[in-house]
Write an enzyme that holds these catalytic residues in place. Structure first.
Site, PDB file in Angstrom:
ATOM      1  N   GLU A  17      36.333  13.141 -42.854  1.00 36.71           N
ATOM      2  CA  GLU A  17      37.738  13.453 -42.596  1.00 36.71           C
ATOM      3  C   GLU A  17      38.096  14.637 -43.476  1.00 36.71           C
ATOM      4  O   GLU A  17      37.785  14.651 -44.666  1.00 36.71           O
ATOM      5  CB  GLU A  17      38.616  12.258 -42.925  1.00 36.71           C
ATOM      6  CG  GLU A  17      40.081  12.453 -42.642  1.00 36.71           C
ATOM      7  CD  GLU A  17      40.496  11.895 -41.298  1.00 36.71           C
ATOM      8  OE1 GLU A  17      41.403  12.488 -40.695  1.00 36.71           O
ATOM      9  OE2 GLU A  17      39.935  10.896 -40.863  1.00 36.71           O
ATOM     10  N   ASP A  75      36.461  27.677 -48.741  1.00 40.17           N
ATOM     11  CA  ASP A  75      36.460  26.256 -49.103  1.00 40.17           C
ATOM     12  C   ASP A  75      35.034  25.788 -49.360  1.00 40.17           C
ATOM     13  O   ASP A  75      34.649  24.698 -48.976  1.00 40.17           O
ATOM     14  CB  ASP A  75      37.106  25.427 -47.987  1.00 40.17           C
ATOM     15  CG  ASP A  75      37.414  23.995 -48.435  1.00 40.17           C
ATOM     16  OD1 ASP A  75      37.625  23.778 -49.638  1.00 40.17           O
ATOM     17  OD2 ASP A  75      37.429  23.100 -47.573  1.00 40.17           O
TER      18      ASP A  75
END
Length: 193
Positions: free
Chosen positions: A43, A153
């Site tokens: 997730e 990221d």
């Protein structure tokens, strides 16, 4: 094909049109057992990830983008078309997408994690090879690909090790697409998975 032709780069196949990358929502729903919790593999800020198996036996990873995405359908398809052309042995490959109603799915190659015993016994030679593979993947994104993409990221959970302990960079959820001569990014242009 990038201009530098590094030996680690894979040839770029020309993608004719968006239909060649599009999967039906029902196909992906079936492949993931209706996005079951048992198939959930993660997730993130842009949605949940699921493992799936297509009817031809190929394993896939599916990113189900959050319903609140403000990205329009045409922009989503155009960015998928661009990112699907990125092919390098140290990048997780995007196979295609599904777009039905408010559902936006990205379909990737599934990278089977290395055996935990292999991961536990990392010697410095293997670590050095993993770091080199990550660097080659980033160099491809930043310099050698036909696009200029800044990942933004990069963290351990976004570096996958395949069964042979080869690193693959994943999750371009906050990656920025830059025009070749652009020095500052437009924060509204997010290339996402």
């Amino acid at each position: 094909m990038n201009q530098n032709n590094h030996p680690t780069d894979e040839p770029v196949e020309e993608i004719e049109n968006e239909e060649s990358l599009q999967y039906s929502f029902e196909t992906i729903k079936l492949a993931t057992d209706n996005f079951s919790e048992g198939n959930k593999i993660g997730e993130g800020g842009f949605g949940a990830g699921y493992k799936g198996r297509l009817s031809n036996g190929q394993d896939i990873a599916v990113k189900r983008l959050s319903m609140g995405s403000t990205q329009g359908d045409l922009e989503f398809i155009n960015e998928v078309m661009l990112v699907a052309k990125l092919q390098h042995r140290n990048l997780v490959r995007l196979f295609g997408f599904s777009l039905e109603g408010s559902e936006k799915l990205l379909i990737y190659e599934f990278v089977q994690n290395a055996n935990p015993r292999k991961r536990a016994n990392l010697d410095w030679d293997r670590r050095y090879k993993i770091i080199g593979g990550m660097a080659r993947g980033l160099l491809y994104l930043h310099e050698d690909s036909h696009l200029r993409i800044i990942h933004r990221d990069l963290k351990t959970s976004n570096i996958l090790l395949d069964e042979e302990m080869n690193p693959k960079i994943s999750d371009f959820g906050t990656a920025k697409l830059f025009v070749i001569d652009q020095t500052q990014g437009n924060t509204n242009r997010v290339v996402g998975t």
